[in-house]
Design a protein around this motif. Structure first.
Motif, PDB file in Angstrom:
ATOM      1  N   GLU A  49       0.701  -1.118   0.046  1.00  0.00           N
ATOM      2  CA  GLU A  49      -0.110  -0.024  -0.008  1.00  0.00           C
ATOM      3  C   GLU A  49       1.015   1.186  -0.014  1.00  0.00           C
ATOM      4  N   LEU A  50       1.934   1.154   0.550  1.00  0.00           N
ATOM      5  CA  LEU A  50       2.784   2.473   0.563  1.00  0.00           C
ATOM      6  C   LEU A  50       3.394   2.618  -0.735  1.00  0.00           C
ATOM      7  N   ARG A  51       3.904   1.596  -1.298  1.00  0.00           N
ATOM      8  CA  ARG A  51       4.165   1.813  -2.846  1.00  0.00           C
ATOM      9  C   ARG A  51       3.190   2.255  -3.838  1.00  0.00           C
ATOM     10  N   LEU A  52       2.061   1.756  -3.622  1.00  0.00           N
ATOM     11  CA  LEU A  52       0.797   2.061  -4.323  1.00  0.00           C
ATOM     12  C   LEU A  52       0.358   3.711  -4.158  1.00  0.00           C
ATOM     13  N   LEU A  53       0.732   4.004  -2.878  1.00  0.00           N
ATOM     14  CA  LEU A  53       0.261   5.504  -2.693  1.00  0.00           C
ATOM     15  C   LEU A  53       0.903   6.304  -3.570  1.00  0.00           C
ATOM     16  N   TYR A  54       2.067   6.021  -4.004  1.00  0.00           N
ATOM     17  CA  TYR A  54       2.690   6.865  -5.194  1.00  0.00           C
ATOM     18  C   TYR A  54       2.561   6.140  -6.634  1.00  0.00           C
ATOM     19  N   LEU A  55       2.752   5.049  -6.784  1.00  0.00           N
ATOM     20  CA  LEU A  55       2.753   4.595  -8.089  1.00  0.00           C
ATOM     21  C   LEU A  55       1.318   4.646  -8.813  1.00  0.00           C
ATOM     22  N   GLU A  56       0.178   4.755  -7.912  1.00  0.00           N
ATOM     23  CA  GLU A  56      -1.017   4.997  -8.434  1.00  0.00           C
ATOM     24  C   GLU A  56      -1.207   6.359  -9.066  1.00  0.00           C
ATOM     25  N   LEU A  57      -0.141   7.383  -9.006  1.00  0.00           N
ATOM     26  CA  LEU A  57      -0.466   8.583  -9.133  1.00  0.00           C
ATOM     27  C   LEU A  57       0.171   8.700 -10.583  1.00  0.00           C
ATOM     28  N   PRO A  58      -0.236   9.804 -11.451  1.00  0.00           N
ATOM     29  CA  PRO A  58       0.171   9.767 -12.891  1.00  0.00           C
ATOM     30  C   PRO A  58       1.532  10.321 -12.823  1.00  0.00           C
ATOM     31  N   ASN A  59       2.423   9.792 -12.949  1.00  0.00           N
ATOM     32  CA  ASN A  59       3.916  10.160 -12.863  1.00  0.00           C
ATOM     33  C   ASN A  59       4.708   9.315 -13.909  1.00  0.00           C
ATOM     34  N   ASP A  60       5.788   9.887 -14.342  1.00  0.00           N
ATOM     35  CA  ASP A  60       6.488   9.329 -15.356  1.00  0.00           C
ATOM     36  C   ASP A  60       7.846   8.956 -14.668  1.00  0.00           C
ATOM     37  N   VAL A  61       8.294   9.202 -13.356  1.00  0.00           N
ATOM     38  CA  VAL A  61       9.311   8.689 -12.855  1.00  0.00           C
ATOM     39  C   VAL A  61      10.749   9.122 -13.563  1.00  0.00           C
ATOM     40  N   ASP A  62      10.586  10.354 -13.966  1.00  0.00           N
ATOM     41  CA  ASP A  62      11.748  10.947 -14.745  1.00  0.00           C
ATOM     42  C   ASP A  62      12.973  10.984 -13.804  1.00  0.00           C
ATOM     43  N   PHE A  63      12.689  11.142 -12.661  1.00  0.00           N
ATOM     44  CA  PHE A  63      13.924  11.338 -11.780  1.00  0.00           C
ATOM     45  C   PHE A  63      14.652   9.985 -11.350  1.00  0.00           C
ATOM     46  N   LEU A  64      14.144   8.860 -11.722  1.00  0.00           N
ATOM     47  CA  LEU A  64      14.866   7.725 -11.505  1.00  0.00           C
ATOM     48  C   LEU A  64      16.076   7.388 -12.895  1.00  0.00           C
ATOM     49  N   LEU A  65      15.855   8.388 -13.944  1.00  0.00           N
ATOM     50  CA  LEU A  65      16.539   8.078 -15.058  1.00  0.00           C
ATOM     51  C   LEU A  65      17.737   9.235 -15.049  1.00  0.00           C
TER      52      LEU A  65
END
Length: 224
Positions: free
Chosen positions: A140-156
């Motif tokens: 649930e903690l991970r889904l709190l962020y991952l269910e938002l419309p993000n493109d995770v640019d910062f991990l690249l």
């Protein structure tokens, strides 16, 4: 499970790509564990000045931000938390997205590997929590962020640190990353100290006595 009455003010709070980060006890748990774990590690290092400091803190979950000064990491978390529970609307920048992701991921990993540590870090806070520290909570903690419309640019972004500026910009454009969104990320790397009004933004996350200790260790005014 909500920090404020659910649905009473949907236009308020921190938004990631225009969708609100839910103001739930999950977000409180993620922010509190990330803050306290980083702060306790920083406090320990300050008592052991003879040892060289290696990069640490919750933002290590974002490789590009691993070298951000721990005091600045705490300041960024306080600022993001304040916007998250605010009675105003804020659109998260890439740095604030990184803070939310890192806090959620760090806490999820500790729930999986060291639930007793999570219980201690959550204990004694402004909110008394009593949910099981298990794999369901980590999910649930991970889904709190991952269910938002993000493109995770910062991990690249870590791949760009060793590139020449011109090559870096060209590569970012090829990957569809807007170079203008990166200003806040580079600015965080250039900072070394917490803001003087940092503790004022910790209301609801730390108790007054905890905020006072933060002020003492970081040598900032206690405004909580």
């Amino acid at each position: 499970m909500y920090l404020v009455p659910h649905g009473s003010h949907p236009e308020f709070m921190l938004k990631i790509n225009h969708k609100p980060l839910p103001q739930t006890l999950l977000s409180y748990a993620a922010f509190r564990v990330a803050f306290r774990e980083t702060f306790e590690t920083l406090s320990l290092h300050k008592r052991c000045l003879s040892e060289p400091m290696k990069p640490f803190g919750y933002l290590g979950k974002v490789p590009f931000l691993r070298e951000v000064a721990p005091a600045v990491q705490l300041d960024l978390l306080a600022s993001t938390w304040h916007k998250h529970v605010s009675r105003e609307a804020f659109q998260a920048n890439l740095l604030e997205e990184s803070v939310v992701y890192a806090a959620c991921e760090l806490t999820a990993q500790y729930v999986e590997k060291e639930p007793e540590l999570v219980a201690r870090l959550l204990g004694g806070g402004p909110i008394d929590l009593s949910f099981p520290l298990d794999s369901y909570l980590a999910r649930e903690l991970r889904l709190l962020y991952l269910e938002l419309p993000n493109d995770v640019d910062f991990l690249l972004l870590n791949q760009f640190l060793d590139m020449a500026p011109e090559e870096s910009i060209e590569r970012k454009i090829q990957m569809g990353i807007d170079p203008n969104r990166l200003e806040s990320m580079f600015e965080a790397l250039s900072r070394w100290h917490a803001s003087s009004d940092m503790t004022m933004r910790l209301k609801g996350l730390l108790t007054e006595s905890e905020a006072g200790r933060v002020a003492t260790i970081l040598r900032v005014p206690c405004l909580a």
